[in-house]
Design an enzyme around this catalytic site. Sequence first.
Site, PDB file in Angstrom:
ATOM      1  N   THR A  50     -27.226 -11.305   0.239  1.00 22.47           N
ATOM      2  CA  THR A  50     -27.806  -9.970   0.479  1.00 22.47           C
ATOM      3  C   THR A  50     -28.647  -9.914   1.749  1.00 22.47           C
ATOM      4  O   THR A  50     -28.959  -8.834   2.234  1.00 22.47           O
ATOM      5  CB  THR A  50     -28.724  -9.582  -0.689  1.00 22.47           C
ATOM      6  OG1 THR A  50     -29.833 -10.503  -0.710  1.00 22.47           O
ATOM      7  CG2 THR A  50     -28.000  -9.650  -2.028  1.00 22.47           C
ATOM      8  N   ASP A 107     -39.474 -25.744  12.623  1.00 22.28           N
ATOM      9  CA  ASP A 107     -38.918 -27.016  13.119  1.00 22.28           C
ATOM     10  C   ASP A 107     -39.798 -27.613  14.207  1.00 22.28           C
ATOM     11  O   ASP A 107     -39.987 -28.835  14.274  1.00 22.28           O
ATOM     12  CB  ASP A 107     -37.513 -26.790  13.685  1.00 22.28           C
ATOM     13  CG  ASP A 107     -36.459 -26.698  12.593  1.00 22.28           C
ATOM     14  OD1 ASP A 107     -36.752 -27.086  11.441  1.00 22.28           O
ATOM     15  OD2 ASP A 107     -35.338 -26.236  12.888  1.00 22.28           O
ATOM     16  N   ASP A 140     -37.104 -22.344  16.621  1.00 24.26           N
ATOM     17  CA  ASP A 140     -37.538 -22.270  15.216  1.00 24.26           C
ATOM     18  C   ASP A 140     -38.958 -22.835  15.111  1.00 24.26           C
ATOM     19  O   ASP A 140     -39.178 -24.039  15.310  1.00 24.26           O
ATOM     20  CB  ASP A 140     -36.570 -23.069  14.335  1.00 24.26           C
ATOM     21  CG  ASP A 140     -36.893 -22.898  12.858  1.00 24.26           C
ATOM     22  OD1 ASP A 140     -36.020 -22.397  12.129  1.00 24.26           O
ATOM     23  OD2 ASP A 140     -38.014 -23.255  12.431  1.00 24.26           O
ATOM     24  N   ARG A 168     -34.322 -16.313   2.636  1.00 26.19           N
ATOM     25  CA  ARG A 168     -33.399 -15.202   2.779  1.00 26.19           C
ATOM     26  C   ARG A 168     -32.135 -15.470   1.968  1.00 26.19           C
ATOM     27  O   ARG A 168     -31.469 -16.486   2.164  1.00 26.19           O
ATOM     28  CB  ARG A 168     -33.047 -15.018   4.261  1.00 26.19           C
ATOM     29  CG  ARG A 168     -32.378 -13.697   4.426  1.00 26.19           C
ATOM     30  CD  ARG A 168     -31.955 -13.261   5.773  1.00 26.19           C
ATOM     31  NE  ARG A 168     -32.253 -14.008   6.947  1.00 26.19           N
ATOM     32  CZ  ARG A 168     -31.949 -13.527   8.148  1.00 26.19           C
ATOM     33  NH1 ARG A 168     -31.404 -12.347   8.266  1.00 26.19           N
ATOM     34  NH2 ARG A 168     -32.183 -14.224   9.231  1.00 26.19           N
TER      35      ARG A 168
HETATM   36  N1  URA Z   1     -38.159 -17.662  13.063  1.00 24.60           N
HETATM   37  C1  URA Z   1     -38.372 -18.610  13.996  1.00 24.60           C
HETATM   38  O1  URA Z   1     -38.902 -19.675  13.706  1.00 24.60           O
HETATM   39  N2  URA Z   1     -37.980 -18.366  15.262  1.00 24.60           N
HETATM   40  C2  URA Z   1     -37.389 -17.198  15.623  1.00 24.60           C
HETATM   41  O2  URA Z   1     -37.083 -17.027  16.806  1.00 24.60           O
HETATM   42  C3  URA Z   1     -37.197 -16.223  14.620  1.00 24.60           C
HETATM   43  C4  URA Z   1     -37.581 -16.474  13.344  1.00 24.60           C
END
Ligand code: URA
Length: 213
Positions: free
Chosen positions: A112, A207, A204, A108
């Site tokens: 923008t 992660d 995430d 991302r």
């Molecule tokens: N990406 C992720 O890994 N977790 C989220 O909650 C949103 C996007």
Amino acid sequence: MTADFPNLTVVTHPLVQHKLTWLRSVDTNTDSFRNLLREVSQMLVYEATRDLPTEPQTITTPITTMDSPVISGKKLCLVSILRAGNGMLDGALALLPLARVGHIGLYRDPETLEPVEYYFKTPADMSERQVLVVDPMLATGNSAVAAIDRIKEVGCTSIKLISLLAAPEGVANMLKHHPDVPIVTAALDSHLNEHGYIVPGLGDAGDRIFGTV
Ligand code: URA
């Protein structure tokens, strides 16, 4: 399909929901997270392939000869949205061992907030394949929309998205831009927080898969 989202199938099977609970839990370690994600991915792929066409094949059992169904139609391609999508590939390939695999990398842009592509590698004959895009978290949906834009650019007309968790914002974004792409998920969560994370979610996904917290 849900009433609000005709593009969404939520797999409510108890095995999926049980494993999802432990995927969500902060007490689940990396090893268990990977194993659970592989198992749930397999079950989501099972659901996503429910409508694959079949044709009769004549075989001989030890008792007699019969016509029995085998999968027909377009060959399959899995497309992983990097990097978290890779956590779903092993489970998907366990069910679809002959599927080809493509990868799409997007980040991302901090200015923008639009997705920018940094990697795109798919088989050459994509227009002849049925595509299953895998990405565990359908949050804003911007990455999924951009990835599917690209997959359509190379000629694919038959695409499904498989996500472990979905936020209403992401499903609505997909419905707006790609209403022809069905989504299969294990849960439709409440909303996105101010950082774009799914609530209640699981954090995430990348992660948690790769232990990079
Ligand atoms: N990406 C992720 O890994 N977790 C989220 O909650 C949103 C996007």
